[in-house]
Write a protein that holds these residues in place. Structure first.
Motif, mmCIF file in Angstrom:
data_model
loop_
_atom_site.group_PDB
_atom_site.id
_atom_site.type_symbol
_atom_site.label_atom_id
_atom_site.label_comp_id
_atom_site.label_asym_id
_atom_site.label_seq_id
_atom_site.Cartn_x
_atom_site.Cartn_y
_atom_site.Cartn_z
ATOM 1 N N ASP A 1 0.886 -1.632 0.040
ATOM 2 C CA ASP A 1 0.411 -0.093 0.018
ATOM 3 C C ASP A 1 0.865 1.248 0.123
ATOM 4 O O ASP A 1 1.233 2.450 1.056
ATOM 5 N N PRO A 2 1.911 1.566 -1.309
ATOM 6 C CA PRO A 2 2.679 2.760 -1.542
ATOM 7 C C PRO A 2 2.063 3.861 -0.480
ATOM 8 O O PRO A 2 2.374 5.037 -0.201
ATOM 9 N N ASP B 1 6.388 10.070 1.435
ATOM 10 C CA ASP B 1 7.778 9.670 0.825
ATOM 11 C C ASP B 1 8.877 10.056 1.245
ATOM 12 O O ASP B 1 9.481 8.668 1.031
ATOM 13 N N PRO B 2 9.408 10.305 2.486
ATOM 14 C CA PRO B 2 10.516 9.308 2.736
ATOM 15 C C PRO B 2 10.129 8.802 3.896
ATOM 16 O O PRO B 2 11.349 7.337 3.002
ATOM 17 N N GLY C 1 7.336 7.566 -10.226
ATOM 18 C CA GLY C 1 7.161 8.454 -10.227
ATOM 19 C C GLY C 1 7.436 9.579 -8.705
ATOM 20 O O GLY C 1 8.400 10.341 -8.956
ATOM 21 N N ARG C 2 6.729 9.086 -7.289
ATOM 22 C CA ARG C 2 7.050 9.550 -6.464
ATOM 23 C C ARG C 2 9.016 8.865 -6.027
ATOM 24 O O ARG C 2 9.563 9.885 -5.319
ATOM 25 N N PHE C 3 9.929 7.893 -6.318
ATOM 26 C CA PHE C 3 10.895 7.757 -5.776
ATOM 27 C C PHE C 3 11.574 8.878 -6.835
ATOM 28 O O PHE C 3 12.539 9.201 -5.996
ATOM 29 N N SER D 1 0.634 11.119 -1.987
ATOM 30 C CA SER D 1 1.377 10.602 -0.621
ATOM 31 C C SER D 1 0.447 10.581 0.620
ATOM 32 O O SER D 1 -0.535 11.539 0.792
ATOM 33 N N GLY D 2 0.483 9.087 1.610
ATOM 34 C CA GLY D 2 0.537 9.355 2.276
ATOM 35 C C GLY D 2 0.688 9.978 3.535
ATOM 36 O O GLY D 2 1.963 10.553 3.610
#
Length: 464
Positions: free
Chosen positions: A221-222, A227-228, A388-390, A397-398
């Protein structure tokens, strides 16, 4: 039967005792062959028929290749061997993938499609032992190796249990000559093998298995993670898969060494690579050299135009990605490494300026981690969103973070990776005086056992 399980340790202790108690070389080899089939049958006895059939077919065909002076008959025998091995892989590993992909394509074109799948269980280690037997018949065909007349010898080469289910991929030219002479206990580097096994055990059970729950959570569940935390989760997977696979390889080399046999080194501190080409000289070395010798060079290698060379690299890496798994995510993983190799080759030839080593290591590791997302993610949409987030692009973003213990563990692993790569801890420990060695080994063994989480996880590469 996992290398970190007590039942394997009991099994290996019995095999080791019987092996060295026998004096005849033939008797020893037969015991190892029987033990190898017991080891493989412990996973699922029904798959013993596959490895026996593959062994017998390539044994016969290699003899026919060597015995014939007719080029056409030799080619037919080689083609039969390749077709048999690749057909085995296709049936068990790729049929469902290609059937589903074709059905999806036809549906996209508004053509009615009713996908048919076999839903077969993938035999453990099939990708490894088929590559070994293929390289054997190819080497015999090329004249680089004599066909082995002893069926038990060839069968032991195929089924040798330390490396049977997850490598290293062993070449017949390296292993078969070791069967000709009786192994001698006095020349076995016992302490070095024990240290290497312990290092592999700690990598697998102490590090990889403890990181696995956190990695599983991020990839399951990314969107729930900040993000960190997502970035750290991807790095944690890079550490997990390295410790898992190199840990298996260390233990395989160590157990084979205690039996008197040498297996090739499969990892050389890959995350210290200063560029992507160097990475593939350090990561899964037995596979990368296999792909080079039996795919890249036959395709043309570095011969021809730059475009032709780039094609060869891309084909090799895409097929290498597909070897790992029957999914488009693995194809993309291979294509990313192929593109990076092509780009690095062009940079080296046209510009010739090397990045400072620390910058090169950081850039290479970042790209390798980005590619690992596609290797690990359950599906393509998840992989694309995480990539994309990496990469720092916009994405959902959670707020969840990783467990506080993960970052210190990753920092410790970085230090250990550098130390093992630069200092050679295993050699230093092996040279200690016997009483000191026994004390240090006992303490480290107790620490290793204390790090083992409840339950045992299968090695990552067992699925390939």
């Amino acid at each position: 039967m996992l290398f970190v399980e007590p039942r394997f340790l009991v099994f290996f202790a019995l095999v080791l005792a019987v092996h060295w108690s026998l004096h005849g070389n033939r008797a020893r080899k037969l015991v190892l062959l029987a033990a190898s089939y017991v080891f493989y049958g412990a996973w699922d006895w029904r798959f013993l028929g596959l490895i026996l059939a593959s062994t017998l077919v390539d044994y016969v065909l290699a003899i026919r290749i060597e015995a014939s002076s007719d080029p056409r008959k030799r080619r037919i025998a080689l083609a039969t061997s390749l077709a048999g091995n690749l057909g085995l892989l296709f049936t068990f590993k790729y049929f469902d993938f290609f059937a589903d992909s074709l059905a999806d394509l036809l549906t996209l074109l508004d053509i009615p499609a009713n996908g048919t799948t076999l839903d077969l269980v993938l035999p453990v280690g099939i990708s490894f032992y088929t590559f070994q037997t293929m390289s054997y018949t190819i080497d015999v065909y090329r004249g680089d190796l004599r066909a082995r007349r002893s069926l038990p010898d060839f069968a032991l080469f195929v089924a040798f249990f330390p490396q049977l289910v997850a490598g290293p991929i062993v070449r017949a030219r390296d292993f078969l000559p070791q069967l000709d002479a009786r192994r001698r206990w006095p020349v076995v580097p016992v302490r070095a093998c024990l240290v290497l096994f312990l290092i592999g055990f700690i990598k697998k059970a102490g590090i990889s298995d403890n990181l696995a729950p956190y990695v599983d959570g991020v990839f399951a569940d990314p969107a729930a993670y900040a993000d960190p935390a997502l970035f750290a989760g991807v790095v944690a997977y890079a550490v997990q898969i390295y410790c898992d696979f190199s840990g298996y390889s260390d233990m395989a080399v160590a157990t084979a060494g205690l039996l008197g046999y040498r297996l090739p080194t499969n990892f050389r501190s890959p995350y210290l690579a200063g560029d992507i080409t160097d990475f593939w000289r350090r990561w899964h070395v037995s596979l990368s050299t296999w792909l080079r010798d039996y795919l890249y060079i036959p395709l043309g290698g570095n011969r021809g135009s730059r475009l032709f060379q780039a094609r060869n690299l891309m084909l090799t890496m895409v097929l290498g990605g597909l070897w790992h798994g029957a999914a488009w995510t693995f194809v993309i993983w291979g294509a990313m490494h192929g593109a990076a190799l092509v780009a690095h080759k062009a940079w080296r030839e046209r510009i010739g300026v090397r990045l400072p080593y620390p910058i090169g290591v950081a850039c290479t590791f970042w790209w390798v981690c980005l590619a690992w997302i596609f290797f690990r993610a359950a599906d393509l949409p998840t992989a694309l969103a995480m990539a994309g987030r990496f990469s720092g692009l916009a994405g959902t973003s959670g707020s969840a973070g990783l467990a506080p213990a993960v970052l210190p563990v990753l920092a410790c692993v970085v230090v250990i990776h550098v130390v093992l790569g630069k200092v050679g801890v295993e050699e230093r420990l092996a040279r200690l005086a016997p009483p000191v060695f026994a004390l240090v080994y006992g303490v480290l063994g107790a620490v290793a056992v204390g790090l083992v989480p409840s339950g045992y996880r299968a090695f990552v590469y067992f699925q390939f």
